[in-house]
Motif scaffolding. Structure first.
Motif, short mmCIF file in Angstrom:
data_model
loop_
_atom_site.label_atom_id
_atom_site.label_comp_id
_atom_site.label_asym_id
_atom_site.label_seq_id
_atom_site.Cartn_x
_atom_site.Cartn_y
_atom_site.Cartn_z
N ILE A 136 0.84 -1.20 0.00
CA ILE A 136 0.00 0.00 0.00
C ILE A 136 0.87 1.25 0.00
O ILE A 136 0.60 2.22 -0.70
CB ILE A 136 -0.92 -0.01 1.23
CG1 ILE A 136 -1.80 -1.27 1.20
CG2 ILE A 136 -1.77 1.24 1.29
CD1 ILE A 136 -2.47 -1.57 2.51
N MET A 137 1.96 1.20 0.77
CA MET A 137 2.82 2.36 0.89
C MET A 137 3.61 2.64 -0.37
O MET A 137 4.02 3.76 -0.64
CB MET A 137 3.79 2.18 2.07
CG MET A 137 3.13 2.38 3.40
SD MET A 137 2.35 3.98 3.47
CE MET A 137 1.24 3.73 4.82
N ASN A 138 3.88 1.58 -1.15
CA ASN A 138 4.60 1.78 -2.41
C ASN A 138 3.69 2.27 -3.51
O ASN A 138 4.16 2.71 -4.56
CB ASN A 138 5.24 0.46 -2.86
CG ASN A 138 6.61 0.27 -2.23
OD1 ASN A 138 7.32 1.24 -1.99
ND2 ASN A 138 6.98 -0.96 -1.97
N ALA A 139 2.40 2.17 -3.31
CA ALA A 139 1.46 2.54 -4.38
C ALA A 139 1.17 4.03 -4.36
O ALA A 139 1.70 4.78 -3.54
CB ALA A 139 0.17 1.74 -4.21
N GLU A 140 0.35 4.47 -5.27
CA GLU A 140 -0.13 5.85 -5.34
C GLU A 140 -0.63 6.30 -3.97
O GLU A 140 -1.36 5.58 -3.30
CB GLU A 140 -1.27 5.88 -6.36
CG GLU A 140 -1.90 7.22 -6.61
CD GLU A 140 -0.96 8.15 -7.32
OE1 GLU A 140 -0.22 7.69 -8.21
OE2 GLU A 140 -0.95 9.35 -6.97
N GLY A 141 -0.23 7.48 -3.57
CA GLY A 141 -0.68 8.00 -2.29
C GLY A 141 0.22 7.64 -1.12
O GLY A 141 0.01 8.12 -0.01
N GLY A 142 1.21 6.80 -1.38
CA GLY A 142 2.06 6.30 -0.30
C GLY A 142 3.29 7.14 -0.02
O GLY A 142 3.33 8.34 -0.31
N ILE A 143 4.31 6.48 0.51
CA ILE A 143 5.48 7.19 1.03
C ILE A 143 6.27 7.97 0.00
O ILE A 143 6.94 8.93 0.34
CB ILE A 143 6.47 6.21 1.72
CG1 ILE A 143 6.71 4.99 0.84
CG2 ILE A 143 5.92 5.78 3.06
CD1 ILE A 143 7.68 3.99 1.44
N TRP A 144 6.19 7.58 -1.29
CA TRP A 144 7.12 8.19 -2.25
C TRP A 144 6.71 9.60 -2.66
O TRP A 144 7.44 10.27 -3.39
CB TRP A 144 7.32 7.28 -3.46
CG TRP A 144 7.86 5.97 -3.02
CD1 TRP A 144 7.18 4.79 -2.97
CD2 TRP A 144 9.16 5.70 -2.47
NE1 TRP A 144 7.98 3.81 -2.45
CE2 TRP A 144 9.20 4.34 -2.13
CE3 TRP A 144 10.31 6.48 -2.24
CZ2 TRP A 144 10.32 3.72 -1.58
CZ3 TRP A 144 11.42 5.87 -1.69
CH2 TRP A 144 11.41 4.51 -1.37
N HIS A 145 5.57 10.07 -2.20
CA HIS A 145 5.23 11.47 -2.44
C HIS A 145 6.01 12.39 -1.50
O HIS A 145 6.17 13.58 -1.79
CB HIS A 145 3.74 11.71 -2.19
CG HIS A 145 2.85 11.14 -3.24
ND1 HIS A 145 2.89 11.56 -4.54
CD2 HIS A 145 1.90 10.18 -3.18
CE1 HIS A 145 1.99 10.88 -5.24
NE2 HIS A 145 1.38 10.04 -4.43
N CYS A 146 6.41 11.87 -0.37
CA CYS A 146 7.00 12.70 0.69
C CYS A 146 8.36 13.22 0.27
O CYS A 146 9.20 12.46 -0.21
CB CYS A 146 7.12 11.89 1.98
SG CYS A 146 8.12 12.71 3.23
N THR A 147 8.59 14.54 0.45
CA THR A 147 9.90 15.10 0.14
C THR A 147 10.61 15.56 1.41
O THR A 147 11.57 16.31 1.34
CB THR A 147 9.77 16.31 -0.81
OG1 THR A 147 8.75 17.18 -0.30
CG2 THR A 147 9.38 15.86 -2.20
N PHE A 148 10.17 15.08 2.56
CA PHE A 148 10.84 15.35 3.83
C PHE A 148 10.92 16.85 4.11
O PHE A 148 12.00 17.36 4.41
CB PHE A 148 12.25 14.75 3.81
CG PHE A 148 12.78 14.41 5.19
CD1 PHE A 148 12.12 14.81 6.33
CD2 PHE A 148 13.96 13.69 5.33
CE1 PHE A 148 12.61 14.51 7.59
CE2 PHE A 148 14.47 13.38 6.58
CZ PHE A 148 13.80 13.79 7.70
N VAL A 149 9.80 17.53 4.00
CA VAL A 149 9.77 18.93 4.41
C VAL A 149 10.03 19.01 5.91
O VAL A 149 10.72 19.90 6.39
CB VAL A 149 8.40 19.56 4.07
CG1 VAL A 149 8.35 21.01 4.51
CG2 VAL A 149 8.11 19.45 2.59
#
Ligand code: SF4
Ligand code: FES
Lengths: 115, 118, 246
Positions: C194-207
């Motif tokens: 779930i986290m690898n899919a759309e909406g998951g962790i890879w959107h995060c840019t560590f603001v």
């Protein structure tokens, strides 16, 4: 956003981020600042050339260069993506950023190969 | 959301500056490629390149890039300590310690590079 | 010392013809008052139509989060004194649909919380005769993440949540980690997909602002970066060692 390859690019981004953080500032300090301001002498041509000539140093340098470029590509892609809100251009941004990083790395490889 | 969302808060501005340090990384990497290229071409080209590095425009660009590189290193060392969880035995090593290991590695690597070159 | 302090409060009633507006209220300036006390003063003495959520008044229920002078905070933990001389601007949390005045709709978070299976998953059928024992060390692996009170401050601080429709956001990911790191749970693999899919962790840019505003020190930003590291490791194992275990 297609996520299948995100972990792949992120891995290079992280490796490149670590390597560039550790290595680049001191090299910049030497060639970009200390030498132009005359605080230290230019490194001698023969010495520098012989330092880089061994295959092992050229491989090391190539790794530093290509990983730093991939670090840039990934980070800059997201800066454009979120910062300028270009979500609709996601695919083109990815091709542009990773593509130029790979092309410049290839050029670096060419230079180092024929060193 | 406005396109200038990153001006709204100090922490966002810091974030965008941190992300833009990647430009300094790319710029300097390309500069290095040309340094190696000049070395390959022979002593004359190398000396010409070193002269080129002395031109005011390049000095200005390099000074700005240096600021970017330093900001990149510092933020990277501090933040990577948050992602990496190191455990000795059962206890999690505090982030500050992980960060200081980063800084020590930085100093050692920098010293080694200076030592090799001079 | 000043006697009164001005609050500028975001007002919105979907049944009214006028759109949202800011309204000013004067409240007594008291050293021992938090924003929530001032809001209750307004509701009881000045304007009974003002709507907002609260319950515990002690940073436990997570329902009193609002934007105060632009920063997401728990209003039961922000003293008027710190914000003097005013005026103090009070708005509903950013990026959420507003139901009325300061009340937001957090269905998106609730749906995502279900999506990531934020409960303990057992691979084998539960054996009700057996206890699931856990040592204090195993507890400490996830305890930090379990402190989350679902106050939504981190969402309000996250520009990526505002920019990227579908991003699950900080707290949901931290809570997924809370179960991943629980020694009694077997849902790691399921949640990773779930986290690898759309909406998951890879959107995060560590603001990173989510961790800065979190009142419970959950450090959702750290949780997400740990997750990325784990996700990257799993990716390479899958591609390089197709026979290996992820
Ligand atoms: S992670 Fe922190 S800020 Fe986010 S909802 Fe939980 S307690 Fe609130
Ligand atoms: S009223 Fe419960 S957290 Fe503020």
């Amino acid at each position: 956003m297609k996520h299948q390859f995100e972990p792949f690019w992120w891995s290079w981004f992280s490796a490149g981020g670590t390597l560039s953080a550790l290595v680049l500032p001191v090299v910049m300090m030497i060639f970009g600042i200390s030498v132009p301001f005359g605080w230290i002498d230019d490194p001698e041509y023969d010495k520098l050339k012989s330092l880089i000539a061994p295959v092992s140093s050229r491989i090391l340098i190539f790794i530093c260069i290509s990983l730093s470029l991939l670090h840039w590509a990934h980070r800059f892609r997201f800066t454009l993506y979120d910062g300028l809100q270009l979500q609709h251009l996601n695919r083109s941004l990815a091709i542009l950023c990773y593509g130029s990083a790979i092309l410049i790395s290839l050029f670096a490889g060419y230079v180092l190969w024929n060193f | 959301m406005t396109i200038f969302w990153w001006t709204r808060k100090k922490s966002y501005l810091r974030f965008i500056l941190r992300e833009l340090t990647s430009l300094a990384v790319a710029f300097f990497t390309i500069e290095m490629i040309f340094l190696f290229w000049s070395l390959k071409e022979g002593p004359d080209v190398y000396h010409e390149f070193m002269e080129f590095l002395r031109s005011p425009v390049l000095v200005f660009l390099n000074l700005s890039a240096m600021a970017g590189l330093l900001f990149h290193s510092i933020t990277w060392f501090n933040l990577s300590a948050k992602a990496i969880v190191v455990k000795i035995g059962k206890a999690r090593i505090p982030g500050k310690l992980v960060a200081s290991v980063n800084y020590i590695a930085w100093i050692i690597i920098s010293a080694v590079i200076v030592w090799i070159l001079y | 010392m000043q006697q009164q302090i001005t609050l500028e409060i975001f007002r919105y009633n979907p049944d009214d013809k006028e759109g949202p507006a800011y309204k000013k209220y004067e409240v007594p300036f008291r050293k021992d008052w938090v924003i929530l006390d001032a809001l209750n003063h307004i509701k009881d003495r000045i304007d009974g139509t003002l709507s907002f959520r609260w319950s515990c008044r002690m940073g436990i229920c997570g329902s009193c989060g609002m934007k105060v002078n632009g920063n997401p905070v728990l209003t039961c933990a922000s003293f008027l004194e710190k914000l003097a001389p005013g005026p103090i601007r009070i708005e509903p949390l950013e990026y959420f649909p507003v139901i009325r005045d300061l009340v937001i709709n957090m269905d998106d978070f609730m749906d995502n919380l279900k999506k990531v299976r934020s409960w303990i998953i057992h691979e084998k059928d539960d054996n009700l005769d057996e206890e699931y024992l856990q040592t204090p060390d195993q507890l400490s692996d996830y305890k930090q993440y379990s402190m989350c009170i679902n106050c939504m401050l981190c969402y309000s601080a996250c520009p990526v949540y505002g920019l990227e429709p579908g991003f699950m956001g900080p707290a949901v990911i931290a809570l997924a980690q809370r179960y991943n790191m629980d020694s009694r749970d077997d849902g790691n693999k399921l949640r990773m997909d779930i986290m690898n899919a759309e909406g998951g962790i890879w959107h995060c840019t560590f603001v990173g602002d989510c961790s800065a505003v979190c009142p419970k020190n959950v450090d959702p930003a750290g949780a997400i970066q740990r997750y990325k590291l784990e996700g990257a490791r799993a990716w390479w194992t899958r591609w390089l060692l197709p026979w290996g275990k992820e």
